[in-house]
Design a protein around this motif. Structure first.
Motif, PDB file in Angstrom:
ATOM      1  N   PHE A  97       0.835  -1.209   0.000  1.00  0.00           N
ATOM      2  CA  PHE A  97       0.000   0.000   0.000  1.00  0.00           C
ATOM      3  C   PHE A  97       0.865   1.252   0.000  1.00  0.00           C
ATOM      4  O   PHE A  97       0.567   2.236  -0.692  1.00  0.00           O
ATOM      5  CB  PHE A  97      -0.926  -0.017   1.208  1.00  0.00           C
ATOM      6  CG  PHE A  97      -1.734   1.232   1.378  1.00  0.00           C
ATOM      7  CD1 PHE A  97      -2.765   1.540   0.505  1.00  0.00           C
ATOM      8  CD2 PHE A  97      -1.468   2.115   2.418  1.00  0.00           C
ATOM      9  CE1 PHE A  97      -3.516   2.696   0.655  1.00  0.00           C
ATOM     10  CE2 PHE A  97      -2.215   3.265   2.576  1.00  0.00           C
ATOM     11  CZ  PHE A  97      -3.236   3.562   1.693  1.00  0.00           C
ATOM     12  N   ALA A 101       0.790   4.067  -2.847  1.00  0.00           N
ATOM     13  CA  ALA A 101       0.433   5.457  -2.533  1.00  0.00           C
ATOM     14  C   ALA A 101       1.540   6.420  -2.932  1.00  0.00           C
ATOM     15  O   ALA A 101       1.274   7.503  -3.472  1.00  0.00           O
ATOM     16  CB  ALA A 101       0.132   5.591  -1.040  1.00  0.00           C
ATOM     17  N   VAL A 105      -0.134   8.857  -5.835  1.00  0.00           N
ATOM     18  CA  VAL A 105      -0.481  10.258  -5.578  1.00  0.00           C
ATOM     19  C   VAL A 105       0.300  11.205  -6.487  1.00  0.00           C
ATOM     20  O   VAL A 105      -0.295  12.084  -7.136  1.00  0.00           O
ATOM     21  CB  VAL A 105      -0.285  10.605  -4.087  1.00  0.00           C
ATOM     22  CG1 VAL A 105      -0.463  12.109  -3.860  1.00  0.00           C
ATOM     23  CG2 VAL A 105      -1.281   9.833  -3.227  1.00  0.00           C
ATOM     24  N   SER A 159      -3.252  -1.324  -5.395  1.00  0.00           N
ATOM     25  CA  SER A 159      -3.581  -0.066  -4.722  1.00  0.00           C
ATOM     26  C   SER A 159      -3.283   1.152  -5.588  1.00  0.00           C
ATOM     27  O   SER A 159      -3.903   2.213  -5.401  1.00  0.00           O
ATOM     28  CB  SER A 159      -2.814   0.042  -3.403  1.00  0.00           C
ATOM     29  OG  SER A 159      -1.417   0.071  -3.628  1.00  0.00           O
ATOM     30  N   ILE A 163      -5.881   4.851  -6.278  1.00  0.00           N
ATOM     31  CA  ILE A 163      -5.283   6.050  -5.703  1.00  0.00           C
ATOM     32  C   ILE A 163      -4.999   7.080  -6.789  1.00  0.00           C
ATOM     33  O   ILE A 163      -5.338   8.265  -6.656  1.00  0.00           O
ATOM     34  CB  ILE A 163      -3.992   5.696  -4.930  1.00  0.00           C
ATOM     35  CG1 ILE A 163      -4.325   4.854  -3.703  1.00  0.00           C
ATOM     36  CG2 ILE A 163      -3.241   6.960  -4.525  1.00  0.00           C
ATOM     37  CD1 ILE A 163      -3.111   4.283  -3.002  1.00  0.00           C
ATOM     38  N   THR A 167      -7.046  10.673  -7.353  1.00  0.00           N
ATOM     39  CA  THR A 167      -6.257  11.907  -7.285  1.00  0.00           C
ATOM     40  C   THR A 167      -6.420  12.726  -8.556  1.00  0.00           C
ATOM     41  O   THR A 167      -6.556  13.959  -8.507  1.00  0.00           O
ATOM     42  CB  THR A 167      -4.778  11.582  -7.047  1.00  0.00           C
ATOM     43  OG1 THR A 167      -4.636  10.795  -5.860  1.00  0.00           O
ATOM     44  CG2 THR A 167      -3.954  12.859  -6.896  1.00  0.00           C
ATOM     45  N   LEU A 209      -7.143   6.721  -1.267  1.00  0.00           N
ATOM     46  CA  LEU A 209      -6.396   5.889  -0.326  1.00  0.00           C
ATOM     47  C   LEU A 209      -7.311   4.848   0.317  1.00  0.00           C
ATOM     48  O   LEU A 209      -6.892   3.708   0.566  1.00  0.00           O
ATOM     49  CB  LEU A 209      -5.749   6.764   0.747  1.00  0.00           C
ATOM     50  CG  LEU A 209      -4.611   7.669   0.266  1.00  0.00           C
ATOM     51  CD1 LEU A 209      -4.152   8.588   1.393  1.00  0.00           C
ATOM     52  CD2 LEU A 209      -3.430   6.858  -0.260  1.00  0.00           C
ATOM     53  N   ARG A 210      -8.559   5.234   0.583  1.00  0.00           N
ATOM     54  CA  ARG A 210      -9.524   4.258   1.109  1.00  0.00           C
ATOM     55  C   ARG A 210      -9.707   3.101   0.137  1.00  0.00           C
ATOM     56  O   ARG A 210      -9.640   1.919   0.521  1.00  0.00           O
ATOM     57  CB  ARG A 210     -10.888   4.910   1.342  1.00  0.00           C
ATOM     58  CG  ARG A 210     -11.014   5.781   2.554  1.00  0.00           C
ATOM     59  CD  ARG A 210     -12.449   6.229   2.720  1.00  0.00           C
ATOM     60  NE  ARG A 210     -13.321   5.112   3.057  1.00  0.00           N
ATOM     61  CZ  ARG A 210     -14.644   5.127   2.926  1.00  0.00           C
ATOM     62  NH1 ARG A 210     -15.244   6.197   2.432  1.00  0.00           N
ATOM     63  NH2 ARG A 210     -15.359   4.076   3.267  1.00  0.00           N
ATOM     64  N   VAL A 266      -9.383   6.178   8.166  1.00  0.00           N
ATOM     65  CA  VAL A 266      -9.519   7.096   7.032  1.00  0.00           C
ATOM     66  C   VAL A 266     -10.922   7.702   7.019  1.00  0.00           C
ATOM     67  O   VAL A 266     -11.099   8.890   6.732  1.00  0.00           O
ATOM     68  CB  VAL A 266      -9.226   6.373   5.707  1.00  0.00           C
ATOM     69  CG1 VAL A 266      -9.230   7.359   4.541  1.00  0.00           C
ATOM     70  CG2 VAL A 266      -7.885   5.649   5.767  1.00  0.00           C
TER      71      VAL A 266
END
Length: 279
Positions: A97, A101, A105, A159, A163, A167, A209-210, A266
């Motif tokens: 994760f 991330a 992001v 993941s 994400i 974003t 992120l969730r 979160v």
């Protein structure tokens, strides 16, 4: 003297409009109805269609889960191994994760902010995210070998896409005048991203992120099918090979609960800090 304006009615959420009140206990009670009906059907209706081996009774599954979680370490193959498996899986989920991330992001910010980056990266993101995760398994084994490295790669892959996509959408919905104002004040592209785009898109990033965390748990199972000795996915594979449907169902429930628990911080952040409705 002018009359005072009448008080404005506050908009109600869809849940309230459809008759589910805002009381927390009421929502919990309503949410428990469907699981309870499924449990009753499983207990009283399923035995007419499945053998006890195909679908063990709820009591048998609870017994298997109790042995797996609380049983003595010398009590058998699945006895008392939950904590060890959980710790192994948590480390893989956290590692994958974090990688997803740290890549997702910045890529999402770049694609959402820059037309050049969007033209360069968005078609490839759209192509790769359509490839099922199972298709990456053979390549992961070839590239990283059996074990944890392949599992972390698959989790980070799972993941990354939610994400990055969340974003991207968050940046694209920023009020354009904010960016223009930053540029007018002399901000460079990097400064505009750091001081305007990123703060304004934080709720979308957190939603991404969730989703990324949820996909991390899903891809954890796939990743632990790559030959690891410990982990929830490894025990699931072992239970399949040893024909233990009670352990399989126990693990499914436990993994689902862990996903819900990991999502709670979160949700709290979105609700309390950013005032976002995440119901």
């Amino acid at each position: 003297m002018a009359a005072l304006d009448p008080p404005q009615r506050q908009p109600r959420s869809a849940a309230v409009r459809w008759g589910v009140g805002s009381n927390r206990l009421t929502r919990i009670a309503v949410g428990a109805v469907l699981p309870l009906l499924i449990l009753l059907a499983w207990q009283f209706w399923a035995p007419h269609f499945f053998t006890s081996f195909q679908l063990p009774s709820p009591a048998k599954v609870v017994e298997g889960a109790n042995t797996y979680i609380f049983g003595p370490r010398d009590g058998g193959q699945y006895s008392g191994t939950f904590v060890i498996d959980l710790w192994a899986s948590l480390k893989r989920v956290a590692g994958g994760f974090l990688v997803g991330a740290l890549i997702g992001v910045p890529v999402g910010l770049a694609v959402g902010f820059s037309r050049t980056a969007a033209a360069l990266l968005e078609p490839m993101i759209g192509l790769l995210r359509s490839v099922p995760g199972i298709c990456w398994l053979p390549l992961a084994l070839i590239w990283f070998g059996f074990g944890t490295p392949s599992a972390v790669f698959l989790i980070s892959l799972g993941s990354f896409f939610p994400i990055a996509l969340s974003t991207i959408q968050g940046v694209r919905f920023i009020e354009p005048n904010l960016i223009r104002a930053a540029r007018t004040l002399g901000a460079s592209t990097l400064q505009a991203v750091r001081t305007v785009a990123l703060p304004a898109s934080i709720p979308s990033v957190l939603n991404g992120l969730r989703l990324g965390l949820a996909y991390s748990w899903i891809y954890m199972i796939l990743g632990e099918f790559t030959g690891v000795n410990e982990g929830l996915g490894a025990s699931l594979l072992l239970a399949r090979e040893s024909l233990r449907p009670d352990i399989i169902i126990s693990l499914m429930v436990l993994i689902g609960l862990l996903g819900v628990l990991s999502d709670a911080p979160v949700q709290w952040l979105l609700r309390r800090v950013f005032r976002t409705d995440v119901r």
